[in-house]
Write a protein that holds these residues in place. Structure first.
Motif, PDB file in Angstrom:
ATOM      1  N   LYS A  48       0.828  -1.208   0.000  1.00 11.09           N
ATOM      2  CA  LYS A  48       0.000   0.000   0.000  1.00 11.09           C
ATOM      3  C   LYS A  48       0.862   1.257   0.000  1.00 11.09           C
ATOM      4  O   LYS A  48       0.567   2.233  -0.699  1.00 11.09           O
ATOM      5  CB  LYS A  48      -0.929   0.008   1.214  1.00 11.09           C
ATOM      6  N   ASP A  49       1.924   1.241   0.812  1.00 14.91           N
ATOM      7  CA  ASP A  49       2.812   2.405   0.897  1.00 14.91           C
ATOM      8  C   ASP A  49       3.505   2.669  -0.438  1.00 14.91           C
ATOM      9  O   ASP A  49       3.624   3.825  -0.868  1.00 14.91           O
ATOM     10  CB  ASP A  49       3.859   2.211   1.995  1.00 14.91           C
ATOM     11  N   VAL A  50       3.972   1.608  -1.093  1.00 10.72           N
ATOM     12  CA  VAL A  50       4.647   1.777  -2.379  1.00 10.72           C
ATOM     13  C   VAL A  50       3.673   2.334  -3.423  1.00 10.72           C
ATOM     14  O   VAL A  50       4.016   3.240  -4.189  1.00 10.72           O
ATOM     15  CB  VAL A  50       5.282   0.452  -2.856  1.00 10.72           C
ATOM     16  N   LYS A  52       1.044   4.123  -2.806  1.00 10.56           N
ATOM     17  CA  LYS A  52       0.707   5.496  -2.412  1.00 10.56           C
ATOM     18  C   LYS A  52       1.816   6.486  -2.771  1.00 10.56           C
ATOM     19  O   LYS A  52       1.541   7.589  -3.253  1.00 10.56           O
ATOM     20  CB  LYS A  52       0.438   5.542  -0.909  1.00 10.56           C
ATOM     21  N   TYR A  53       3.076   6.092  -2.532  1.00  6.57           N
ATOM     22  CA  TYR A  53       4.185   7.031  -2.707  1.00  6.57           C
ATOM     23  C   TYR A  53       4.954   6.845  -4.019  1.00  6.57           C
ATOM     24  O   TYR A  53       5.822   7.650  -4.333  1.00  6.57           O
ATOM     25  CB  TYR A  53       5.146   6.932  -1.523  1.00  6.57           C
ATOM     26  N   GLY A  54       4.680   5.782  -4.767  1.00  2.00           N
ATOM     27  CA  GLY A  54       5.297   5.625  -6.074  1.00  2.00           C
ATOM     28  C   GLY A  54       6.487   4.701  -6.137  1.00  2.00           C
ATOM     29  O   GLY A  54       6.728   4.081  -7.155  1.00  2.00           O
ATOM     30  N   ASP A  55       7.279   4.622  -5.084  1.00  2.15           N
ATOM     31  CA  ASP A  55       8.417   3.697  -5.075  1.00  2.15           C
ATOM     32  C   ASP A  55       8.789   3.341  -3.637  1.00  2.15           C
ATOM     33  O   ASP A  55       8.377   3.999  -2.688  1.00  2.15           O
ATOM     34  CB  ASP A  55       9.616   4.273  -5.837  1.00  2.15           C
ATOM     35  N   SER A  56       9.595   2.302  -3.501  1.00  2.00           N
ATOM     36  CA  SER A  56       9.909   1.799  -2.157  1.00  2.00           C
ATOM     37  C   SER A  56      10.828   2.741  -1.376  1.00  2.00           C
ATOM     38  O   SER A  56      10.732   2.829  -0.154  1.00  2.00           O
ATOM     39  CB  SER A  56      10.517   0.400  -2.226  1.00  2.00           C
ATOM     40  N   ASP A  57      11.714   3.456  -2.076  1.00  2.00           N
ATOM     41  CA  ASP A  57      12.601   4.390  -1.368  1.00  2.00           C
ATOM     42  C   ASP A  57      11.803   5.524  -0.722  1.00  2.00           C
ATOM     43  O   ASP A  57      12.056   5.889   0.431  1.00  2.00           O
ATOM     44  CB  ASP A  57      13.648   4.978  -2.319  1.00  2.00           C
ATOM     45  N   LEU A  61      11.266   6.371   3.309  1.00  2.00           N
ATOM     46  CA  LEU A  61      11.488   7.715   3.850  1.00  2.00           C
ATOM     47  C   LEU A  61      10.256   8.209   4.607  1.00  2.00           C
ATOM     48  O   LEU A  61      10.369   8.762   5.704  1.00  2.00           O
ATOM     49  CB  LEU A  61      11.855   8.678   2.726  1.00  2.00           C
ATOM     50  N   LYS A  62       9.076   8.005   4.032  1.00  2.00           N
ATOM     51  CA  LYS A  62       7.828   8.442   4.675  1.00  2.00           C
ATOM     52  C   LYS A  62       7.590   7.696   5.984  1.00  2.00           C
ATOM     53  O   LYS A  62       7.089   8.283   6.947  1.00  2.00           O
ATOM     54  CB  LYS A  62       6.639   8.251   3.737  1.00  2.00           C
ATOM     55  N   ARG A  63       7.946   6.410   6.046  1.00  2.00           N
ATOM     56  CA  ARG A  63       7.793   5.661   7.301  1.00  2.00           C
ATOM     57  C   ARG A  63       8.676   6.261   8.395  1.00  2.00           C
ATOM     58  O   ARG A  63       8.252   6.424   9.528  1.00  2.00           O
ATOM     59  CB  ARG A  63       8.155   4.192   7.087  1.00  2.00           C
ATOM     60  N   LYS A  64       9.915   6.580   8.036  1.00  2.00           N
ATOM     61  CA  LYS A  64      10.812   7.184   9.031  1.00  2.00           C
ATOM     62  C   LYS A  64      10.302   8.557   9.465  1.00  2.00           C
ATOM     63  O   LYS A  64      10.379   8.909  10.637  1.00  2.00           O
ATOM     64  CB  LYS A  64      12.236   7.276   8.496  1.00  2.00           C
ATOM     65  N   ILE A  85      13.124   0.392  11.076  1.00  2.00           N
ATOM     66  CA  ILE A  85      11.984  -0.114  10.334  1.00  2.00           C
ATOM     67  C   ILE A  85      12.321  -1.542   9.901  1.00  2.00           C
ATOM     68  O   ILE A  85      13.349  -1.776   9.259  1.00  2.00           O
ATOM     69  CB  ILE A  85      11.681   0.739   9.083  1.00  2.00           C
ATOM     70  N   LEU A  86      11.464  -2.477  10.273  1.00  2.00           N
ATOM     71  CA  LEU A  86      11.640  -3.877   9.901  1.00  2.00           C
ATOM     72  C   LEU A  86      10.536  -4.291   8.935  1.00  2.00           C
ATOM     73  O   LEU A  86       9.467  -3.677   8.921  1.00  2.00           O
ATOM     74  CB  LEU A  86      11.573  -4.771  11.147  1.00  2.00           C
TER      75      LEU A  86
END
Length: 140
Positions: A48-50, A52-57, A61-64, A85-86
């Protein structure tokens, strides 16, 4: 005396109460304490995060960034803190990480599930208490 604390967090209100409890526990000797805030991302949330934000990097960054205010809050109280982050199923990932680390204590917020929900759905905090090899404090 607890000087190396793992704080399992998902950013919820229960997690914030666990942070406050950790701060109370170590206040008399806070200069000697390091708190590691750990967030375990399961596969569904990661996807879901990828998306939403377009890529894993960017997602990483958004999680941190999500936990930056938590780290600043802890540091403002005079303690050293960082975020890890795990990736994986939260309970299993946190258990493995905690048991491999040399932690004095693990704190986790409780979701307050009733007995029926715990039996059906399982409970991260229940599994942590059962399988982590150091003291675990569950904050309601």
């Amino acid at each position: 005396m607890y000087t190396k604390i793992l704080l399992a967090s998902d950013g919820s209100e229960h997690s914030h109460r666990a942070i406050d409890e950790a701060l109370k526990m170590v206040d008399p000797y806070k200069d000697e304490v390091h708190i590691e805030v750990v967030y375990a991302v399961d596969g569904d949330q990661s996807k879901k995060d990828v998306l939403k934000y377009g890529d894993s990097d960017t997602a990483s960054l958004k999680r941190k960034e999500k936990f930056q205010s938590t780290i600043e809050y802890i540091e403002a109280k005079g303690l050293a803190a960082d975020i890890t982050i795990l990736h994986g199923q939260p309970a299993e990932t946190l258990i493995e990480y905690a048991n491999e680390g040399d932690y004095d204590c693990v704190l986790v917020g409780s979701r307050g599930r009733n007995k029926f929900q715990t039996l059906i759905l399982g409970s991260v905090s229940h599994k942590l208490v059962k399988y982590i090899q150091c003291p675990v404090v569950v904050v309601k």
